[in-house]
Design a protein around this motif. Sequence first.
Motif, PDB file in Angstrom:
ATOM      1  N   ASN A  10       0.827  -1.206   0.000  1.00 44.02           N
ATOM      2  CA  ASN A  10       0.000   0.000   0.000  1.00 44.02           C
ATOM      3  C   ASN A  10       0.864   1.260   0.000  1.00 44.02           C
ATOM      4  OD1 ASN A  10      -2.487  -1.336  -0.014  1.00 44.02           O
ATOM      5  ND2 ASN A  10      -2.535  -1.510   2.221  1.00 44.02           N
ATOM      6  N   GLY A  11       1.971   1.208   0.735  1.00 47.37           N
ATOM      7  CA  GLY A  11       2.874   2.347   0.761  1.00 47.37           C
ATOM      8  C   GLY A  11       3.503   2.624  -0.593  1.00 47.37           C
ATOM      9  N   LEU A  12       3.872   1.557  -1.302  1.00 48.95           N
ATOM     10  CA  LEU A  12       4.441   1.730  -2.639  1.00 48.95           C
ATOM     11  C   LEU A  12       3.408   2.309  -3.598  1.00 48.95           C
ATOM     12  CD1 LEU A  12       6.523  -1.559  -2.998  1.00 48.95           C
ATOM     13  CD2 LEU A  12       7.389   0.763  -2.626  1.00 48.95           C
ATOM     14  N   ALA A  13       2.151   1.848  -3.470  1.00 50.14           N
ATOM     15  CA  ALA A  13       1.092   2.377  -4.328  1.00 50.14           C
ATOM     16  C   ALA A  13       0.856   3.858  -4.057  1.00 50.14           C
ATOM     17  CB  ALA A  13      -0.203   1.587  -4.119  1.00 50.14           C
ATOM     18  N   LEU A  14       0.791   4.217  -2.777  1.00 51.91           N
ATOM     19  CA  LEU A  14       0.627   5.624  -2.424  1.00 51.91           C
ATOM     20  C   LEU A  14       1.815   6.448  -2.907  1.00 51.91           C
ATOM     21  CD1 LEU A  14      -0.800   5.582   1.223  1.00 51.91           C
ATOM     22  CD2 LEU A  14      -1.909   6.510  -0.814  1.00 51.91           C
ATOM     23  N   GLY A 221      -8.179  17.455  -3.076  1.00 56.41           N
ATOM     24  CA  GLY A 221      -7.030  18.238  -3.521  1.00 56.41           C
ATOM     25  C   GLY A 221      -6.004  18.473  -2.433  1.00 56.41           C
ATOM     26  N   GLN A 222      -6.443  18.403  -1.180  1.00 55.87           N
ATOM     27  CA  GLN A 222      -5.506  18.619  -0.076  1.00 55.87           C
ATOM     28  C   GLN A 222      -4.470  17.503   0.029  1.00 55.87           C
ATOM     29  OE1 GLN A 222      -7.791  19.234   3.492  1.00 55.87           O
ATOM     30  NE2 GLN A 222      -8.939  20.967   2.641  1.00 55.87           N
ATOM     31  N   ILE A 223      -4.783  16.352  -0.589  1.00 55.16           N
ATOM     32  CA  ILE A 223      -3.833  15.242  -0.567  1.00 55.16           C
ATOM     33  C   ILE A 223      -2.542  15.635  -1.280  1.00 55.16           C
ATOM     34  CG2 ILE A 223      -3.474  12.825  -1.224  1.00 55.16           C
ATOM     35  CD1 ILE A 223      -6.443  12.394  -0.986  1.00 55.16           C
ATOM     36  N   ALA A 224      -2.656  16.589  -2.216  1.00 53.17           N
ATOM     37  CA  ALA A 224      -1.456  17.049  -2.919  1.00 53.17           C
ATOM     38  C   ALA A 224      -0.439  17.633  -1.963  1.00 53.17           C
ATOM     39  CB  ALA A 224      -1.838  18.088  -3.977  1.00 53.17           C
ATOM     40  N   LEU A 225      -0.912  18.123  -0.821  1.00 50.18           N
ATOM     41  CA  LEU A 225       0.008  18.684   0.160  1.00 50.18           C
ATOM     42  C   LEU A 225       0.941  17.623   0.729  1.00 50.18           C
ATOM     43  CD1 LEU A 225      -2.371  21.113   2.093  1.00 50.18           C
ATOM     44  CD2 LEU A 225      -0.725  21.672   0.298  1.00 50.18           C
ATOM     45  N   LYS A 226       0.511  16.326   0.681  1.00 49.41           N
ATOM     46  CA  LYS A 226       1.393  15.260   1.154  1.00 49.41           C
ATOM     47  C   LYS A 226       2.525  14.998   0.162  1.00 49.41           C
ATOM     48  CE  LYS A 226      -2.185  12.930   3.868  1.00 49.41           C
ATOM     49  NZ  LYS A 226      -2.952  11.681   4.103  1.00 49.41           N
ATOM     50  N   ALA A 227       2.297  15.365  -1.094  1.00 48.66           N
ATOM     51  CA  ALA A 227       3.360  15.211  -2.081  1.00 48.66           C
ATOM     52  C   ALA A 227       4.349  16.363  -2.008  1.00 48.66           C
ATOM     53  CB  ALA A 227       2.760  15.131  -3.489  1.00 48.66           C
ATOM     54  N   PHE A 228       3.944  17.460  -1.394  1.00 49.89           N
ATOM     55  CA  PHE A 228       4.843  18.604  -1.272  1.00 49.89           C
ATOM     56  C   PHE A 228       6.083  18.270  -0.442  1.00 49.89           C
ATOM     57  CE2 PHE A 228       6.101  22.752   0.571  1.00 49.89           C
ATOM     58  CZ  PHE A 228       6.427  23.393  -0.611  1.00 49.89           C
ATOM     59  N   LEU A 248       9.325   7.259  -0.072  1.00 51.80           N
ATOM     60  CA  LEU A 248       9.585   7.321   1.366  1.00 51.80           C
ATOM     61  C   LEU A 248       8.354   7.817   2.123  1.00 51.80           C
ATOM     62  CD1 LEU A 248      11.490   7.118   3.781  1.00 51.80           C
ATOM     63  CD2 LEU A 248      12.340   9.415   3.221  1.00 51.80           C
ATOM     64  N   ILE A 249       7.707   8.842   1.593  1.00 53.12           N
ATOM     65  CA  ILE A 249       6.505   9.384   2.237  1.00 53.12           C
ATOM     66  C   ILE A 249       5.366   8.371   2.201  1.00 53.12           C
ATOM     67  CG2 ILE A 249       4.688  11.123   2.020  1.00 53.12           C
ATOM     68  CD1 ILE A 249       7.245  12.166   3.266  1.00 53.12           C
ATOM     69  N   GLY A 250       5.178   7.711   1.057  1.00 53.44           N
ATOM     70  CA  GLY A 250       4.113   6.722   0.941  1.00 53.44           C
ATOM     71  C   GLY A 250       4.303   5.559   1.899  1.00 53.44           C
ATOM     72  N   LEU A 251       5.518   5.048   1.977  1.00 48.68           N
ATOM     73  CA  LEU A 251       5.806   3.944   2.894  1.00 48.68           C
ATOM     74  C   LEU A 251       5.625   4.378   4.347  1.00 48.68           C
ATOM     75  CD1 LEU A 251       8.941   2.394   1.164  1.00 48.68           C
ATOM     76  CD2 LEU A 251       6.728   1.275   1.477  1.00 48.68           C
ATOM     77  N   THR A 252       6.077   5.569   4.669  1.00 49.88           N
ATOM     78  CA  THR A 252       5.937   6.066   6.045  1.00 49.88           C
ATOM     79  C   THR A 252       4.472   6.176   6.438  1.00 49.88           C
ATOM     80  OG1 THR A 252       8.006   7.315   5.900  1.00 49.88           O
ATOM     81  CG2 THR A 252       6.437   7.972   7.600  1.00 49.88           C
ATOM     82  N   GLY A 267      -0.079   9.466  19.415  1.00 53.55           N
ATOM     83  CA  GLY A 267      -1.380  10.098  19.236  1.00 53.55           C
ATOM     84  C   GLY A 267      -2.144   9.508  18.073  1.00 53.55           C
ATOM     85  N   GLU A 268      -3.471   9.526  18.184  1.00 54.88           N
ATOM     86  CA  GLU A 268      -4.317   8.992  17.113  1.00 54.88           C
ATOM     87  C   GLU A 268      -4.246   9.892  15.876  1.00 54.88           C
ATOM     88  OE1 GLU A 268      -8.992   7.666  16.405  1.00 54.88           O
ATOM     89  OE2 GLU A 268      -8.289   8.348  18.372  1.00 54.88           O
ATOM     90  N   GLY A 269      -4.159   9.255  14.724  1.00 56.89           N
ATOM     91  CA  GLY A 269      -4.080  10.017  13.482  1.00 56.89           C
ATOM     92  C   GLY A 269      -2.697  10.550  13.167  1.00 56.89           C
ATOM     93  N   PHE A 270      -1.660   9.994  13.807  1.00 60.16           N
ATOM     94  CA  PHE A 270      -0.303  10.472  13.547  1.00 60.16           C
ATOM     95  C   PHE A 270       0.104  10.242  12.097  1.00 60.16           C
ATOM     96  CE2 PHE A 270       4.347   9.697  13.480  1.00 60.16           C
ATOM     97  CZ  PHE A 270       4.766  10.960  13.872  1.00 60.16           C
ATOM     98  N   GLY A 271      -0.536   9.242  11.432  1.00 59.52           N
ATOM     99  CA  GLY A 271      -0.203   8.967  10.038  1.00 59.52           C
ATOM    100  C   GLY A 271      -0.400  10.167   9.136  1.00 59.52           C
TER     101      GLY A 271
END
Length: 299
Positions: A10-14, A221-228, A248-252, A267-271
């Motif tokens: 799943n991390g590789l896909a993300l 669209g906010q998911i794009a911020l994770k690619a930043f 690295l970000i996807g796997l993390t 904490g909950e939601g740390f992902g």
Amino acid sequence: MTTLIDNVFNGLALGAVYALVALGFVIIFKASGVMNFAHGSLLLLGGYLTAVLHDAIGFAAALALSVLVTAAVAGAMDRFLLQAGGGADPHTAAVQTIVTIGVDIVILTDLSRRIGGDLLSLGDPWGDSVSGLGPVTVADSRIAAIAVSTAVIAGVFALFRYTSWGLSLRASAEDVEAAALMGVRLVRVRTLAWCLAGALAALAAVFLAAFPAPGLERTTGQIALKAFPAAILGGMSSPPGALAGSLLIGLTEALVAGYQSELTLLGEGFGSVAPYAVMVLVLLVRPTGLFGAKAAIRV
């Protein structure tokens, strides 16, 4: 062990999908020196167009049309809005970056009004089907994300390496004035870079809204911020770095989410904040990013 393999896949896909978005950030930055904060709204625009068109013309045609329209919008935004104030002058990049924030607000406001509280299906052919890969069961959309992203990213790297546009882009990124003196058409190179980034964002929207996600919503669209942070991790001017940072970000994110029960101390939601935590940790060690190079300054 099965849980680990599932989380890694799943991390590789993300990461593969994040790479499409991160490459857009990097391509635009290399071509113009602008941090495009409207990238998330362009991603949402591409997904929205696919969602509203697929019933009438089919998924493949809707996706192709949304990619073309989003690329055209991105190119027009740069050519007629950003460059109108300062052309291709890199000294205006900071002002143009601020302008992209305003563009993001305008596009996002309109799309949020149109989508409302709905969850839109993009009509992708994978649906909610799953397949068995060894000891794990994975969504077909994840397999498609890895396959399509790999092919597209390989194509983008081929553009950089083997086309005159790629050579021009690399030359202008190294030295704008020298490239202009050698006959490089800076405006055309820059506009095409924005078009390519917009097309990649529209394609990424399909996989970000596909199963197991519930569909396209106004916050997609906010998911794009994770690619930043992925682009920052790799070094903003390094396409290979964007790819490495995205993986690295996807796997993390996937591993933290998968082992959340063992990480209650964080904490909950740390992902959701893990990508930014990784970015900060890496930048403390390498301020220029994993593949970034220190700039040489003559004195």
